[in-house]
Design a protein around this motif. Structure first.
Motif, short mmCIF file in Angstrom:
data_model
loop_
_atom_site.label_atom_id
_atom_site.label_comp_id
_atom_site.label_asym_id
_atom_site.label_seq_id
_atom_site.Cartn_x
_atom_site.Cartn_y
_atom_site.Cartn_z
N ILE A 145 0.85 -1.20 0.00
CA ILE A 145 0.00 0.00 0.00
C ILE A 145 0.88 1.24 0.00
N TYR A 146 1.95 1.22 0.76
CA TYR A 146 2.87 2.34 0.77
C TYR A 146 3.48 2.55 -0.61
N ALA A 147 3.85 1.45 -1.28
CA ALA A 147 4.44 1.56 -2.61
C ALA A 147 3.44 2.17 -3.60
N TRP A 148 2.17 1.77 -3.47
CA TRP A 148 1.14 2.33 -4.37
C TRP A 148 0.94 3.81 -4.10
N LEU A 149 0.87 4.17 -2.82
CA LEU A 149 0.71 5.59 -2.48
C LEU A 149 1.90 6.41 -2.98
N ASN A 150 3.10 5.85 -2.86
CA ASN A 150 4.29 6.58 -3.31
C ASN A 150 4.32 6.71 -4.82
N GLN A 151 3.78 5.73 -5.52
CA GLN A 151 3.83 5.76 -6.98
C GLN A 151 2.77 6.67 -7.58
N TYR A 152 1.57 6.62 -7.03
CA TYR A 152 0.47 7.33 -7.67
C TYR A 152 0.04 8.60 -6.92
N MET A 153 0.47 8.76 -5.68
CA MET A 153 0.07 9.94 -4.92
C MET A 153 1.28 10.66 -4.33
N SER A 154 2.40 10.56 -5.00
CA SER A 154 3.61 11.23 -4.50
C SER A 154 3.50 12.75 -4.58
N TRP A 155 2.47 13.26 -5.29
CA TRP A 155 2.26 14.70 -5.32
C TRP A 155 1.80 15.23 -3.96
N VAL A 156 1.30 14.32 -3.11
CA VAL A 156 1.02 14.71 -1.72
C VAL A 156 2.36 14.77 -0.98
N PRO A 157 2.69 15.88 -0.34
CA PRO A 157 4.02 16.01 0.27
C PRO A 157 4.38 14.90 1.24
N PHE A 158 3.41 14.37 1.97
CA PHE A 158 3.72 13.36 2.97
C PHE A 158 4.06 12.00 2.36
N PHE A 159 3.67 11.74 1.12
CA PHE A 159 3.87 10.43 0.50
C PHE A 159 5.06 10.40 -0.44
N GLY A 160 5.89 11.42 -0.44
CA GLY A 160 7.04 11.45 -1.33
C GLY A 160 8.23 10.70 -0.76
N GLY A 161 9.38 10.84 -1.43
CA GLY A 161 10.61 10.22 -0.98
C GLY A 161 10.73 8.77 -1.42
N GLN A 162 11.80 8.13 -0.95
CA GLN A 162 12.05 6.72 -1.26
C GLN A 162 11.29 5.85 -0.29
N VAL A 163 10.33 5.07 -0.81
CA VAL A 163 9.46 4.29 0.05
C VAL A 163 10.25 3.17 0.72
N SER A 164 9.89 2.83 1.94
CA SER A 164 10.55 1.78 2.69
C SER A 164 10.24 0.41 2.12
N SER A 165 11.22 -0.47 2.09
CA SER A 165 11.02 -1.82 1.57
C SER A 165 10.52 -2.78 2.64
N THR A 166 10.53 -2.37 3.90
CA THR A 166 10.09 -3.23 4.99
C THR A 166 8.73 -2.84 5.55
#
Length: 319
Positions: A145-166
Motif C-alpha cells: 500500500i505504501y508503494a502504491w501511495l508513493n507511486q500514484y500519490m507522490s504529489w502529496v508532500p507526505f507520501f514522497g521520498g524513497q518508500v521503505s522496503s520493509t
C-alpha cells in the motif's frame, strides 16, 4: 415611653459528629493526594539533577553528543515524538468517537455490552504485543500500500521520498499507536456520552430531530469537554509509548514529514530504549535530559487539557 427590642439570640451552630469511617476515608484521600504530589516532585527533582551534566558547554567526552549541542540532539527527537503522536491522534480520534457513539446511542443493549467489554480488554493488552503485531504483521501488509501511495500519490508532500522496503515507517508506528489509544478514548467518550441528560435527548427527538441530529445538537455539545479530556489523555499515552514504537520504527534523528520512507524521526522514548544499554558516563545524563524534555512536554499537554476543560465548564456555566 420608648421600648427597645433586644436582638434575638442565635443558637450556636451544631457541628455534626464525624464518624470514624469518614475520618479514615478523608485522611486516606488526603494522604493519597499528597503522595501523588510528592512522587511527582521527586521525579521532577531527579530528572533535573541528573540532567545538569548534559547541558555543560564542553561535550567532547559525551559519546552521545559527540561534541555537539544538546539542543541540536534533542530537537529531532522532540519533533519525532510530537509528529508520530499527532498522526496517531488524527487517526484514532474520529474512530474512537464513532465507536463510542455507536455503543452509547445506536447499538442494541446486548451488543453494546459486548463491545464495551471488548474495548476494555483491548486497553489491557501489553504494548509489547502491539509492537510485535505491528512489526511482524502490519508492516509487511502495508508495504504494498505504501508503494502504491508513493507511486500514484507522490504529489502529496507526505507520501514522497524513497518508500521503505520493509514497511517499518512512521505511518506504521502511528497506526500501532492509534490502535493502542483507541480503547482509552472510546471508554472515556462512551461514559461521557452516556451522561448526557435524557431530557435534552428526548426534547430534541420530540421536536422532530433525527437520531443523528439529536446526537449533533444534544450529545456532542454536552460531551465536548470530555472528548477533549479523552483526546489529551490519549495523546499523553502516545507521547510516552516506548516498546511498540521501538519494535516498529526504523529510527533516525532527522526532521522529516515524510511518512513512507525508511528514514524516520525517532521519538524520545524509543531513543532512550535503544541507546540506554550502551550509554555510560555523561551519555546517561544526556538520555535522562531527553526524558526531562519529554516530562515537560507531557506535563504541558495535560495542563493544556485541564485548561481547555475548565474553560469549557466556565463557558457552559455562564450560558
Amino acid at each position: 415611653m420608648t421600648t427597645t427590642t433586644r436582638p434575638a439570640r442565635t443558637a450556636p451552630p451544631i457541628k455534626a459528629k464525624q464518624r470514624l469511617g469518614d475520618r479514615v476515608f478523608s485522611g486516606t484521600a488526603l494522604g493519597a493526594g499528597i503522595i501523588i504530589l510528592v512522587v511527582l516532585a521527586a521525579v521532577a527533582a531527579f530528572l533535573i539533577i541528573q540532567s545538569i551534566p548534559a547541558f555543560a558547554p564542553d561535550t567532547t567526552d559525551n559519546h552521545i553528543l559527540n561534541g555537539g549541542s544538546f539542543w541540536a540532539y534533542v530537537g529531532p527527537l522532540v519533533f519525532g515524538t510530537v509528529w508520530v503522536s499527532f498522526i496517531a491522534l488524527l487517526i484514532a480520534a474520529p474512530i474512537s468517537i464513532g465507536i463510542a457513539l455507536f455503543i452509547s446511542h445506536y447499538a442494541p443493549r446486548r451488543l453494546a455490552g459486548l463491545l464495551g467489554y471488548i474495548i476494555d480488554l483491548l486497553a489491557a493488552v501489553p504494548s509489547v504485543v502491539f509492537g510485535l503485531w505491528g512489526g511482524l504483521v502490519l508492516a509487511p501488509l502495508l508495504q504494498p500500500i505504501y508503494a502504491w501511495l508513493n507511486q500514484y500519490m507522490s504529489w502529496v508532500p507526505f507520501f514522497g521520498g524513497q518508500v521503505s522496503s520493509t514497511g517499518k515507517t512512521i505511518m506504521t508506528a502511528a497506526l500501532v499507536l492509534a490502535v493502542m489509544v483507541i480503547p482509552i478514548m472510546t471508554a472515556i467518550c462512551r461514559e461521557v456520552f452516556l451522561q448526557t441528560p435524557k431530557l435534552h435527548e428526548e426534547a430534541a427527538l420530540a421536536l422532530g430531530a433525527t437520531r443523528w441530529e439529536m446526537v449533533r445538537m444534544a450529545v456532542l455539545p454536552f460531551a465536548r469537554g470530555g472528548i477533549v479530556s479523552a483526546t489529551m489523555l490519549a495523546l499523553g499515552r502516545a507521547l510516552g509509548e516506548t516498546m511498540a514504537v521501538t519494535m516498529v520504527l526504523s529510527p533516525a534523528a532527522v526532521y522529516s514529514f515524510l511518512v513512507l520512507t525508511a528514514t524516520n524521526p525517532t521519538p524520545i522514548p524509543a531513543n532512550i530504549a535503544l541507546a540506554f544499554p550502551e550509554a555510560h558516563g555523561t551519555g546517561v545524563n544526556t538520555l535522562i535530559a531527553t526524558g526531562l524534555i519529554l516530562f515537560i512536554v507531557t506535563f504541558a499537554v495535560n495542563a493544556l487539557a485541564r485548561w481547555i476543560v475548565s474553560r469549557r465548564a466556565e463557558f457552559s456555566g455562564a450560558n
